[in-house]
Design an enzyme around this catalytic site. Structure first.
Site, mmCIF file in Angstrom:
data_model
loop_
_atom_site.group_PDB
_atom_site.id
_atom_site.type_symbol
_atom_site.label_atom_id
_atom_site.label_comp_id
_atom_site.label_asym_id
_atom_site.label_seq_id
_atom_site.Cartn_x
_atom_site.Cartn_y
_atom_site.Cartn_z
ATOM 1 N NE ARG A 35 -26.953 14.700 41.836
ATOM 2 C CZ ARG A 35 -27.977 14.824 41.027
ATOM 3 N NH1 ARG A 35 -28.400 16.015 40.688
ATOM 4 N NH2 ARG A 35 -28.566 13.767 40.535
ATOM 5 C CE LYS A 198 -44.272 4.812 30.796
ATOM 6 N NZ LYS A 198 -44.109 6.122 30.145
ATOM 7 N N GLY A 351 -32.232 6.150 40.579
ATOM 8 C CA GLY A 351 -32.481 7.079 41.669
ATOM 9 C C GLY A 351 -33.387 6.514 42.741
ATOM 10 N N GLY A 374 -29.936 8.627 34.486
ATOM 11 C CA GLY A 374 -29.892 8.385 33.044
ATOM 12 C C GLY A 374 -28.548 7.848 32.596
HETATM 13 P P1 ADP Z 1 -35.288 3.876 39.472
HETATM 14 O O1 ADP Z 1 -35.318 5.348 39.762
HETATM 15 O O2 ADP Z 1 -34.627 3.095 40.597
HETATM 16 O O3 ADP Z 1 -34.689 3.572 38.134
HETATM 17 P P2 ADP Z 1 -38.000 3.873 38.470
HETATM 18 O O4 ADP Z 1 -37.970 5.366 38.407
HETATM 19 O O5 ADP Z 1 -37.996 3.131 37.200
HETATM 20 O O6 ADP Z 1 -36.791 3.352 39.417
HETATM 21 O O7 ADP Z 1 -39.312 3.405 39.239
HETATM 22 C C1 ADP Z 1 -39.575 3.772 40.548
HETATM 23 C C2 ADP Z 1 -41.047 3.867 40.829
HETATM 24 O O8 ADP Z 1 -41.717 2.679 40.465
HETATM 25 C C3 ADP Z 1 -41.294 4.076 42.283
HETATM 26 O O9 ADP Z 1 -41.823 5.358 42.490
HETATM 27 C C4 ADP Z 1 -42.294 2.990 42.656
HETATM 28 O O10 ADP Z 1 -43.332 3.441 43.496
HETATM 29 C C5 ADP Z 1 -42.841 2.586 41.318
HETATM 30 N N1 ADP Z 1 -43.405 1.224 41.342
HETATM 31 C C6 ADP Z 1 -42.805 0.093 41.703
HETATM 32 N N2 ADP Z 1 -43.647 -0.942 41.659
HETATM 33 C C7 ADP Z 1 -44.852 -0.453 41.270
HETATM 34 C C8 ADP Z 1 -46.140 -1.022 41.051
HETATM 35 N N3 ADP Z 1 -46.355 -2.316 41.220
HETATM 36 N N4 ADP Z 1 -47.127 -0.191 40.643
HETATM 37 C C9 ADP Z 1 -46.894 1.120 40.465
HETATM 38 N N5 ADP Z 1 -45.708 1.713 40.650
HETATM 39 C C10 ADP Z 1 -44.689 0.948 41.048
HETATM 40 MG MG MG Z 2 -36.681 6.910 39.054
#
Ligand code: ADP
Ligand code: MG
Length: 394
Positions: A35, A198, A351, A374
């Site tokens: 950063r 989620k 992230g 966010g």
């Molecule tokens: P980002 O930070 O890119 O927005 P998220 O925080 O929404 O992504 O999600 C990332 C997490 O989702 C990762 O830690 C990954 O391990 C988890 N993930 C991806 N696919 C699955 C799955 N099938 N079951 C459980 N966790 C999952």
């Molecule tokens: Mg994330």
């Protein structure tokens, strides 16, 4: 178009820059200075142009009190090293005190100072006018360079612009150009890939993207909530129970909007959430009752590839599987590789997806990787970010 530091004359001016120096630390040492390095082009440009540079940032959550574990001293030190010149810093518990005012007033062209953590003052997050005015009184021009907090109306990210002309730094310029450009005026076909754990976190983004994209690809943990909504059995896969109905509604919305919605057709399953475990690849209709889906399968990769190859704009948010474990990283890696080879404008917001691209050594092959988790989600959602709204238009 938003005004940037290139559009104004900064020579001899006191320029106050809101950076995002919210770096991770361990035992008082910075563990990742991305950063800080990300803000260097803007800072160096201002120095070269003969501006008097006043930097500010928050760090962690000191909750409006001068808690020294959140001092910006380590950032001042690292920044001095990186710039190869002194960054004047005094830890003033009130952020602004007489010494700070004197230092700001006596800055010479090309000199740099850093204020103490703006969240040492409780008025910061309340967007208190008095504090915004105090900050503004130090400078003559405000530069927004903190995308990670641009979705918050705080004194140092928004309020200050009531008292000073506001322009964007190079980081913000890039975020607005690529993230904003992708959702407002994308080259088509426009394909978005949504993944991650989620559905709940990302529903507003999916809803907003459904109005804009030609194809929406859903992968990762959120797929299973959609599968459930389609009446499939998902074994012990991650499920966002509260949002099954919403997932159903989104499937219908995609249909009405004429958006092609792609979900995995096969998945990599395991009995335990562990790297060292037996895995099987099954079609989505065949997920065993005692297993969980942890990655997309090879047929799905092919399906996604076909859609992505034609795309001219791709936005990716959320990994396709549990990429942190090598056994379930294949799908995410395949997506990252397709994006890396693509001629499309490729934008990563999120992230973990950014970390995945980094882990595979493909980060520099993307058009843009957003620096704000966010904030980038709210941007994709089509929300007006207070910290961006205050930047003057050209
Ligand atoms: P980002 O930070 O890119 O927005 P998220 O925080 O929404 O992504 O999600 C990332 C997490 O989702 C990762 O830690 C990954 O391990 C988890 N993930 C991806 N696919 C699955 C799955 N099938 N079951 C459980 N966790 C999952
Ligand atoms: Mg994330």
């Amino acid at each position: 178009m938003k005004k940037t530091i290139r559009d104004i004359d900064v020579k001899g001016k006191k320029v106050i820059v809101r950076c995002d120096f919210n770096v991770p630390q361990k035992d008082g040492a910075i563990t990742d200075d991305n950063r800080i390095t990300a803000a260097l082009p803007t800072i160096t440009y201002l120095i070269e142009q003969g501006a008097k540079v006043i930097l500010m940032s928050h760090l962690g959550r000191p909750k409006g009190e001068p808690k020294m574990e959140f001092t910006l001293q380590p950032v001042a030190d690292r920044l001095s090293q990186l710039l190869g010149k002194e960054v004047k810093f005094k830890s003033c518990p009130e952020v602004i005190c007489d010494t700070i005012k004197e230092t700001a007033d006596s800055l010479q062209e090309g000199e740099v100072m850093l204020l103490e953590n703006v969240r040492f003052r409780k008025e910061e997050t309340e967007n208190g006018a008095e504090f915004a005015k105090e900050l503004a009184s130090l400078g003559e021009i405000f530069v927004q360079e903190a995308f990670g907090t641009a979705h918050r109306a705080h004194a140092s990210t928004a309020g200050i612009a009531d008292y000073l002309p506001a322009v964007s730094g190079f980081l913000i310029e890039k975020e607005v150009k690529f993230l904003g450009g992708a959702v407002e005026n994308p080259k088509r076909p426009f394909v978005a890939i949504m993944g991650g754990a989620k559905v709940g976190d990302k529903i507003p983004v999916i809803e907003s993207l459904l109005k804009k994209v030609d194809t929406l690809i859903i992968g990762g943990g959120m797929s299973y909530t959609f599968f459930k909504a389609m009446g499939l059995e998902i074994g012990t896969s991650i499920l966002d129970e509260e949002n099954i109905d919403l997932a159903k509604a989104l499937l219908e919305k995609a249909e009405t909007a004429g958006v092609k919605l792609l979900l995995p057709v096969d998945v990599v399953c395991a009995k335990e959430f562990a790297n060292e475990t037996e895995t099987v690849v099954v079609d989505r209709e065949q997920i065993p009752a005692d297993m969980m889906g942890l990655d997309i399968g090879p047929k799905t990769i092919d399906l996604y590839k076909k859609a992505l190859i034609e795309a001219k704009t791709i936005v990716w948010n959320g990994p396709a599987g549990v990429f942190e474990m090598p056994s379930f990283a294949r799908g995410t890696r395949a997506i990252a590789e397709i994006l890396a080879e693509s001629d499309a404008v490729t934008v990563i917001g999120g992230g973990d997806s950014a970390a995945a691209a980094e882990q595979f050594g493909l980060a520099d092959k993307m058009t843009h990787i957003s620096t704000g988790g966010g904030a980038s989600l709210e941007f994709l959602e089509g929300k007006v970010l207070p910290g961006i709204a205050i930047i003057e238009e050209k």
